[in-house]
Design a protein around this motif. Structure first.
Motif, PDB file in Angstrom:
ATOM      1  N   LYS A 385       0.866  -1.236   0.068  1.00  0.00           N
ATOM      2  CA  LYS A 385       0.045  -0.080   0.204  1.00  0.00           C
ATOM      3  C   LYS A 385       0.917   1.327   0.115  1.00  0.00           C
ATOM      4  O   LYS A 385       0.185   2.280  -0.028  1.00  0.00           O
ATOM      5  N   HIS A 386       2.184   1.205   0.106  1.00  0.00           N
ATOM      6  CA  HIS A 386       3.050   2.499   0.270  1.00  0.00           C
ATOM      7  C   HIS A 386       3.064   2.779  -1.265  1.00  0.00           C
ATOM      8  O   HIS A 386       3.843   2.326  -1.851  1.00  0.00           O
ATOM      9  N   ARG A 399       1.355  -8.645  -8.818  1.00  0.00           N
ATOM     10  CA  ARG A 399       1.411 -10.124  -8.165  1.00  0.00           C
ATOM     11  C   ARG A 399       0.526 -10.060  -6.883  1.00  0.00           C
ATOM     12  O   ARG A 399      -0.318 -10.940  -6.843  1.00  0.00           O
ATOM     13  N   ASN A 400       0.732  -9.103  -5.913  1.00  0.00           N
ATOM     14  CA  ASN A 400       0.260  -9.272  -4.491  1.00  0.00           C
ATOM     15  C   ASN A 400      -1.054  -8.713  -4.556  1.00  0.00           C
ATOM     16  O   ASN A 400      -2.107  -9.373  -4.150  1.00  0.00           O
ATOM     17  N   ASN A 401      -1.229  -7.678  -5.071  1.00  0.00           N
ATOM     18  CA  ASN A 401      -2.685  -6.869  -4.787  1.00  0.00           C
ATOM     19  C   ASN A 401      -3.660  -7.434  -5.530  1.00  0.00           C
ATOM     20  O   ASN A 401      -4.725  -7.559  -5.519  1.00  0.00           O
ATOM     21  N   ILE A 402      -3.276  -7.686  -6.855  1.00  0.00           N
ATOM     22  CA  ILE A 402      -4.046  -8.511  -8.058  1.00  0.00           C
ATOM     23  C   ILE A 402      -4.433  -9.846  -7.800  1.00  0.00           C
ATOM     24  O   ILE A 402      -5.497 -10.375  -7.636  1.00  0.00           O
ATOM     25  N   PHE A 403      -3.540 -10.430  -8.214  1.00  0.00           N
ATOM     26  CA  PHE A 403      -3.556 -11.866  -8.260  1.00  0.00           C
ATOM     27  C   PHE A 403      -3.718 -12.535  -6.858  1.00  0.00           C
ATOM     28  O   PHE A 403      -4.151 -13.650  -6.761  1.00  0.00           O
ATOM     29  N   GLY A 404      -2.979 -11.908  -5.700  1.00  0.00           N
ATOM     30  CA  GLY A 404      -3.337 -12.311  -4.150  1.00  0.00           C
ATOM     31  C   GLY A 404      -4.658 -12.331  -4.183  1.00  0.00           C
ATOM     32  O   GLY A 404      -5.292 -13.412  -3.218  1.00  0.00           O
ATOM     33  N   THR A 405      -5.506 -11.350  -4.427  1.00  0.00           N
ATOM     34  CA  THR A 405      -6.857 -11.119  -4.033  1.00  0.00           C
ATOM     35  C   THR A 405      -7.647 -12.249  -4.911  1.00  0.00           C
ATOM     36  O   THR A 405      -8.535 -12.912  -4.314  1.00  0.00           O
ATOM     37  N   THR A 434       0.185   3.431  -9.295  1.00  0.00           N
ATOM     38  CA  THR A 434       0.009   1.804  -9.503  1.00  0.00           C
ATOM     39  C   THR A 434      -0.700   1.039  -8.183  1.00  0.00           C
ATOM     40  O   THR A 434      -1.371   0.228  -8.400  1.00  0.00           O
ATOM     41  N   MET A 435      -0.288   1.716  -7.259  1.00  0.00           N
ATOM     42  CA  MET A 435      -0.946   0.997  -5.976  1.00  0.00           C
ATOM     43  C   MET A 435      -2.572   1.095  -5.985  1.00  0.00           C
ATOM     44  O   MET A 435      -3.186   0.378  -5.920  1.00  0.00           O
ATOM     45  N   GLY A 436      -3.030   2.551  -6.379  1.00  0.00           N
ATOM     46  CA  GLY A 436      -4.388   2.794  -6.412  1.00  0.00           C
ATOM     47  C   GLY A 436      -4.970   1.975  -7.655  1.00  0.00           C
ATOM     48  O   GLY A 436      -5.993   1.579  -7.424  1.00  0.00           O
ATOM     49  N   ALA A 437      -4.181   1.927  -8.838  1.00  0.00           N
ATOM     50  CA  ALA A 437      -4.985   0.971  -9.976  1.00  0.00           C
ATOM     51  C   ALA A 437      -5.020  -0.540  -9.446  1.00  0.00           C
ATOM     52  O   ALA A 437      -6.104  -1.195 -10.040  1.00  0.00           O
TER      53      ALA A 437
END
Length: 658
Positions: A385-386, A399-405, A434-437
């Motif tokens: 999130k940073h 990988r973490n934010n999209i595929f992890g979800t 990129t984080m927000g996207a």
């Protein structure tokens, strides 16, 4: 002045010497007490004959061992209270009985029986009274400016209620603070003395600061609503004093005030947001008696979710975290929490809190855990999130934010999890980074999955702004910069943010998740936005310092404008469209927002997966631009390896698999 010097000398004596002084003092007082008892009984100044004189002289020999047994010489005089006087009464009672028995057995004539009772009363008055008098004298010396107080800070206590009085009493024993006055808004108290301290109106604060060299104001109003505390803090801000406060009553141990409870003014006091009590029907729906999993359990939001969930009695709480140290910390904290039920000596199936190491990319492990323990609710807080950090590492974020979800959500579907709540962010709205996207893409995944007709899992998303004191938050950074003497760094004078406390956010997330019907996007009421530069100025002034600028070149702390960081935006938003509805909770709204068909999402996901494998930064950027409505990157591709390769190959490189 000679008396004060003697008091200071006495206070600095070694402990054993002070005890010797007390023994000699008690011995003299016991003799005086017996002589007074005879004189009162006989109605004249009594001159004892030799046998009686010997008995009177033996009184200290009888009493001192008794007093030692009862611990009268272990107590520190300046700290004694009513309990110590009760011990004195017990010790004197035993001594009086022993002396009476000695007088009876000695056969000495002329000792009236009532002398024993009178001796008991007078001895209690003298022995107990001498200790209380000594306590009063030492405290008086400590509270008088210039006496026994070298290095202590003069403080004014704002609030002369029960908490203020308790605080003043505690500070009387402090080596750090010296209370010199109260301030209170109640006209009935102004002009009075409480606990030996005068009570003044607020308008007299400037005079007190100058006359008594006050350095700090302690706000002792734990029961006051935040809006009232905010108003008082705003009044105090112009004065050149460090403002500190007590926490709310709910945070004070046993409702009693201790010096350790004093802390710097919290930012939520500046925000003035009054807490909305949770609704039991909402906060317990997905928690009480259920098996709950929290991903990212060691993070700022995840750990607070775990604390809140444990308060409401889950059958089991699974802490899922990939950082071993963070997992250890939250697990250790929870199993020592007063809300923890059971013991770690129980079989695994009966333990209430279970620490699980793992990544959200490991769908098979998550499915095994959900199946083995019968997980019913998942709070998905795991994410990068940073903003600047994610901007420099976009592949890891995708990988973490999209595929992890995606993998965690599919695991929930495959194992029949009842409710799945995604912790989202206001940066997902018309993102510039990129984080927000990636967080908005994660929302789209859950919205797409929710359209499946055979779905039994209820997916919902909760979107909110910045939380105070989270990892990466600006608040701890400002504190460190102020403690180090500055400068305080702000990226842009115009930048504004919404803020909420971590406990409030976690509480509302749990309640919002209970209202989810499937594919819901919930938005939390973040209150009024805050200008970051004004926040920095508030924090500097409330630390008793001045801002150094053009109008005040001799100030203490400078504020430096450093420029927006990669991906950072000036203003945060919570809604993509205007279609928002109220819910049954005043702080939670439901947003109706566009979703993508699952077929389109699958196409985007396939392209992203391929681009991740080849580290094709441009394709990742292109897919996010296509999939996420309103994505308007504030900067170019900031991936460090990509930029390094571009720099080596020259400015004409458009696309470079690495």
């Amino acid at each position: 002045m000679k008396i004060s010097k003697f008091t200071a000398w006495l206070g600095d004596l070694p402990r054993v010497h002070k005890q010797a002084v007390m023994v000699v003092s008690d011995a003299l007082l016991l003799v005086v007490a017996l002589w007074a008892a005879f004189s009162l009984r006989l109605g004249m100044l009594y001159v004892p004959e030799l046998p009686v004189l010997i008995l009177i002289g033996a009184a200290p020999l009888v009493a001192i061992p008794v007093f030692v047994y009862f611990g009268l010489y272990r107590a520190i005089v300046r700290y004694i209270g009513l309990k110590a006087i009760w011990v004195v009464a017990q010790a004197v009672t035993l001594y009086a009985l022993c002396w009476a028995a000695l007088g009876f057995l000695s056969g000495v004539q002329g000792i009236p029986r009532s002398v024993t009772l009178i001796n008991w009363l007078v001895a209690i008055l003298l022995i107990g009274g001498s200790r209380m008098l000594a306590r009063w004298w030492f405290l008086r010396q400590q509270s008088t400016p210039g006496l026994l107080a070298a290095g202590r800070i003069n403080v004014v206590i704002y609030g002369a209620g029960a908490s203020g009085v308790q605080l003043a009493t505690a500070l009387g024993f402090s080596q750090q603070y010296r209370p010199v006055a109260f301030i209170d808004d109640n006209p009935a108290l102004q002009g009075q003395q409480i606990n030996g301290l005068p009570v003044f109106a607020f308008r007299e604060l400037a005079k007190l600061i100058n006359k008594l060299r006050v350095q700090e104001v302690l706000l002792a109003m734990p029961s006051a609503p935040r809006s009232r505390r905010k108003a008082i803090i705003k009044q105090l801000e112009p004065y050149h004093v460090h403002v500190k406060t007590l926490p709310g009553f709910s945070e004070l141990a046993d409702g009693r005030v201790k010096i350790e409870d004093i802390k710097d003014v919290e930012i939520d006091d500046l925000l003035g947001r009054d807490h909305v009590p949770p609704r039991p029907d909402l906060i317990e729906t997905n928690v009480r008696g259920k098996v709950v999993m929290v991903t990212g359990a060691g993070g700022s939001i995840g750990s607070e979710l775990c604390r809140q969930i444990l308060k409401y009695g889950p059958r089991q709480l699974l802490l899922y975290e990939h950082n071993e140290y963070a997992l250890y910390n939250i697990d250790h904290e929870l199993i020592h929490s007063p809300f923890y039920q059971g013991s770690n000596d129980l079989p695994v199936s009966q333990r209430q809190v279970l620490p699980m190491l793992g990544t959200v990319l490991d769908q098979e492990r998550i499915e095994r855990l959900c199946t083995a323990f019968g997980v019913q609710t998942i709070y998905h807080a795991a994410a990068y999130k940073h903003v600047p950090m994610v901007e420099m590492n976009p592949v890891a974020a995708v990988r973490n934010n999209i595929f992890g979800t995606l993998k965690t959500a599919q695991a929930a579907i495959n194992t029949g999890v009842e409710a799945f709540v995604l912790i989202s962010t206001d940066k997902a709205v018309r993102p510039t980074n990129t984080m927000g996207a990636t967080k908005r893409f994660a929302e789209l995944i859950l919205q797409g999955l929710s359209k499946r007709p055979d779905l039994s899992t209820r997916f919902s998303m909760v979107r909110f702004g910045n939380v105070l004191d989270s990892s990466g938050s600006v608040i701890p950074l400002f504190r460190r910069q102020i403690q180090n003497g500055g400068p305080v760094t702000v990226t842009d004078e115009r930048i504004i943010r919404y803020f909420m406390t971590i406990p409030e956010a976690a509480e509302l997330v749990i309640q919002a998740g209970a209202m989810g019907r499937g594919g819901d996007v919930f938005v939390l009421d973040m209150g009024e936005p805050v200008r970051i530069i004004e926040l920095a100025r508030h924090m500097i002034r409330l630390s008793g310092l001045d801002v150094r600028d053009e109008t005040q070149p001799d100030g203490d702390i400078e504020i430096q404008i450093t420029g927006l960081r990669p991906g950072e935006k000036l203003y945060e938003e919570l809604l993509i469209g205007e279609n928002v509805n109220e819910t049954s909770h005043p702080s939670i709204m439901r947003a109706e927002e566009e979703a993508l068909d699952w077929s389109r999402l699958e196409s985007y996901l396939a392209r992203l997966e391929s681009a991740m494998q080849s580290h094709d930064q441009q394709v990742i950027r292109d897919v996010l631009l296509e999939a996420v409505k309103g994505f308007n990157p504030q900067c170019g591709i900031e991936d460090l390896v990509y930029k390094n390769a571009v720099g080596l190959a020259g400015e004409n490189v458009k696309k470079l698999p690495i």
